[in-house]
Design an enzyme around this catalytic site. Sequence first.
Site, short mmCIF file in Angstrom:
data_model
loop_
_atom_site.label_atom_id
_atom_site.label_comp_id
_atom_site.label_asym_id
_atom_site.label_seq_id
_atom_site.Cartn_x
_atom_site.Cartn_y
_atom_site.Cartn_z
N THR A 1 0.83 -1.20 0.00
CA THR A 1 0.00 0.00 0.00
C THR A 1 0.86 1.26 0.00
O THR A 1 0.62 2.19 -0.77
CB THR A 1 -0.95 0.01 1.21
OG1 THR A 1 -1.85 -1.10 1.11
CG2 THR A 1 -1.76 1.29 1.26
N SER B 1 3.99 -7.23 -0.90
CA SER B 1 4.07 -7.25 0.57
C SER B 1 4.62 -8.58 1.05
O SER B 1 4.32 -9.63 0.46
CB SER B 1 2.68 -7.03 1.18
OG SER B 1 2.26 -5.70 1.05
N HIS C 1 3.97 -10.23 3.95
CA HIS C 1 3.11 -11.13 4.72
C HIS C 1 2.23 -12.00 3.83
O HIS C 1 1.67 -12.99 4.31
CB HIS C 1 2.25 -10.34 5.71
CG HIS C 1 1.17 -9.52 5.11
ND1 HIS C 1 -0.14 -9.90 5.09
CD2 HIS C 1 1.21 -8.31 4.50
CE1 HIS C 1 -0.87 -8.97 4.51
NE2 HIS C 1 -0.07 -7.99 4.14
N CYS D 1 -8.59 -5.78 3.27
CA CYS D 1 -8.63 -4.33 3.47
C CYS D 1 -10.05 -3.80 3.40
O CYS D 1 -10.29 -2.64 3.68
CB CYS D 1 -7.76 -3.64 2.42
SG CYS D 1 -6.02 -4.10 2.56
#
Length: 366
Positions: free
Chosen positions: A81, A182, A184, A309
């Site tokens: 993000t 990302s 994760h 999200c």
Amino acid sequence: MSGFQSEGSVTGRVYLDWNASAPLRPEAREALVAALDVVGNPSSVHAEGRAAKAVVERAREQVAVAVGAKPREVVFTSGATEAAGILRQVFPHGAVCVDDIAHDALWSHFDLTHAESGANVLAMGLANSETGAITEPPQRDADGFFPYGARRCSSLLLDVTQVVGRIPWAFAWSEASLAVLSAHKLGGPKGVGALIVREGLDIEPLSLGGGQELGRRSGTENVAGIAGFGAAIEAAMRDLDAGRWRAVAALRDRMEAGIADAAPETIFVGRDGARLPNTACFVTPGWKGETQVMQMDLAGFAVSAGSACSSGKVKASRVLTAMGYDDVAAASGLRVSLGPETRPEDVDRFTEVWAAAHARFRARAA
């Protein structure tokens, strides 16, 4: 063979929400914990600082190798993000054209202020997090632009968050100028990710300050998180090379077959096209996805009604709406995403529990 923390063995629950976040890999945990004892600041010139810098640069090399980029093209961030925020930095005065089914991290930058003259950049996800659908980017036209509808875009940003470590992809052979991911999502720690910047592309810094990350993102690096990221992505590529995701795809197909038998009216989104090997998105019109999530949670299964999200927002899925589903269907989607540690018995038990809940839903609706 690499593995993950097993939530089920401790709590009796079954984790089927890998697209939201993958369990932490033991390799990532080991690297992260070891890096916590590295006391130096990577920007310091003394021995302790150089030791911390070495941890960061080793991880940069690991990420670069995994995504098919050069180490100098890798910029560490707090996640995809933040990395997507480059859209505001690189093209602050031009239009950003975002694919209809892109993640909100990209969609929030949608801007057609200058649509008549064309967009400066096309931003899209290579694989959708809700449906698993894979979308091939457009090829450059004869003038070197990326066509997207009536617009022509000079640059391409790809969100590869759901792709890296699951299907083959390399930045070097893509035509993207920028990519985001990302840690994760592939078994690394939360709160760390990367922006990949094509060599030669001059960008404004994501943040100002001390000039870290070759001046592209200031602030002392998250050494421990970055170390975990590097270890996780290296292990993820080993899993991919070993064919572990082919086994995941077989389990996903097995689950979908069982659900189709129990609920013939269920629609499987993207089933007939290219998609991620682990993702099933299915719609039972009238049975709200959020309701299904709560029922499955109470039964011991972690699943999702869409992008993590967007959790907590009880509304029709923007992605499913963009794909042509009406509001009732778009509010009835359920996403089940598996991983290499998902067991056949987990899938079978989920299918059985979901089918029983579906039967109750149909009985109430009759």
